[in-house]
Design an enzyme around this catalytic site. Sequence first.
Site, PDB file in Angstrom:
ATOM      1  N   ASP A  64       1.444  -1.280   8.194  1.00  0.00           N
ATOM      2  CA  ASP A  64       0.706  -2.528   8.031  1.00  0.00           C
ATOM      3  C   ASP A  64       0.208  -3.045   9.371  1.00  0.00           C
ATOM      4  O   ASP A  64       1.007  -3.459  10.222  1.00  0.00           O
ATOM      5  CB  ASP A  64       1.621  -3.550   7.359  1.00  0.00           C
ATOM      6  CG  ASP A  64       0.938  -4.866   7.053  1.00  0.00           C
ATOM      7  OD1 ASP A  64      -0.253  -5.030   7.391  1.00  0.00           O
ATOM      8  OD2 ASP A  64       1.601  -5.751   6.463  1.00  0.00           O
ATOM      9  N   TYR A 157     -12.588 -14.486   2.516  1.00  0.00           N
ATOM     10  CA  TYR A 157     -13.159 -13.308   3.173  1.00  0.00           C
ATOM     11  C   TYR A 157     -14.178 -13.718   4.232  1.00  0.00           C
ATOM     12  O   TYR A 157     -14.133 -13.246   5.378  1.00  0.00           O
ATOM     13  CB  TYR A 157     -13.816 -12.410   2.127  1.00  0.00           C
ATOM     14  CG  TYR A 157     -14.506 -11.193   2.693  1.00  0.00           C
ATOM     15  CD1 TYR A 157     -13.785 -10.037   2.964  1.00  0.00           C
ATOM     16  CD2 TYR A 157     -15.875 -11.198   2.949  1.00  0.00           C
ATOM     17  CE1 TYR A 157     -14.415  -8.917   3.486  1.00  0.00           C
ATOM     18  CE2 TYR A 157     -16.512 -10.083   3.469  1.00  0.00           C
ATOM     19  CZ  TYR A 157     -15.778  -8.943   3.735  1.00  0.00           C
ATOM     20  OH  TYR A 157     -16.412  -7.845   4.257  1.00  0.00           O
TER      21      TYR A 157
END
Length: 274
Positions: A64, A157
């Site tokens: 990650d 986003y």
Amino acid sequence: MSRSLEGKVAVVTGAGGGIGSSVAKRLAELGCRVTVNDLDEAKAKSVTEHITREGGQARLAAGDASDAATVAQIMDGTVDTFGGLDIVVNTAGLIGQVRHFLDADEEWWDRVLRVNLRSVFLCSHAAAKYMVAQGSGVIISTSSGGATRAHRGEVAYDASKGGIEAMTRAMALDLGPYGIRVNAVSPGSINVAPPGAVSEEQLAERGMTVPLGRVGVPDDLAATYAFLASDEARYITGVVVPVDGGMIVQQRSPQVDIFGHDQFPRLGRLSRRT
């Protein structure tokens, strides 16, 4: 640009698929030794094996990129294996997290900002410490047209991509005196879906909005990342380069423009191409 990055060492996050995989492969073709990072270990392994099969050097670093401990391992492992770190390309990110603003919640917001923006900070920060010591380096991040325009249902986003562009400018100022260049690429409508997942009809319809007449593919972007990583771009820093087939420059899409494609000389049927 044949072998223009010979001997350089790069980390590419989100390199298991889509844009990241094309960038990792292109850098390797140009002579880079590449650390391939992705949250999906199987995908990252596939890209790593592709590079080595083609005669390049690559190492797998699944994990990650929005986790600080993982990022430290990625960067430290790269330096331990390849002896340095010259280029970091941040392509890890979440797409398709569509939700109307009135339906938003903190979990949705935090997840998108963590993956899309926090990862860029962590990877850039960790890499910069190595680059400062050697007096050179390149950091390239991945933005979007949503940074300066807007998508419906994509508040988180678009905020993350706006943050990336602001970070790019600010990091370029902070790191320039140390010989580190910081830039970003802003892709347009790029088809990153697996083969067959999007029909030719759907792609053609999406392509009608693009001045160049088609949706892009990841390979359309890879050369721009490679150029920015190379010494050919040695005097370029703090900029965002759009690679979008001309989408951002138009005020209206062809479907609603006053002067549509049907009025273009010899291109009257352009909007109906498949």
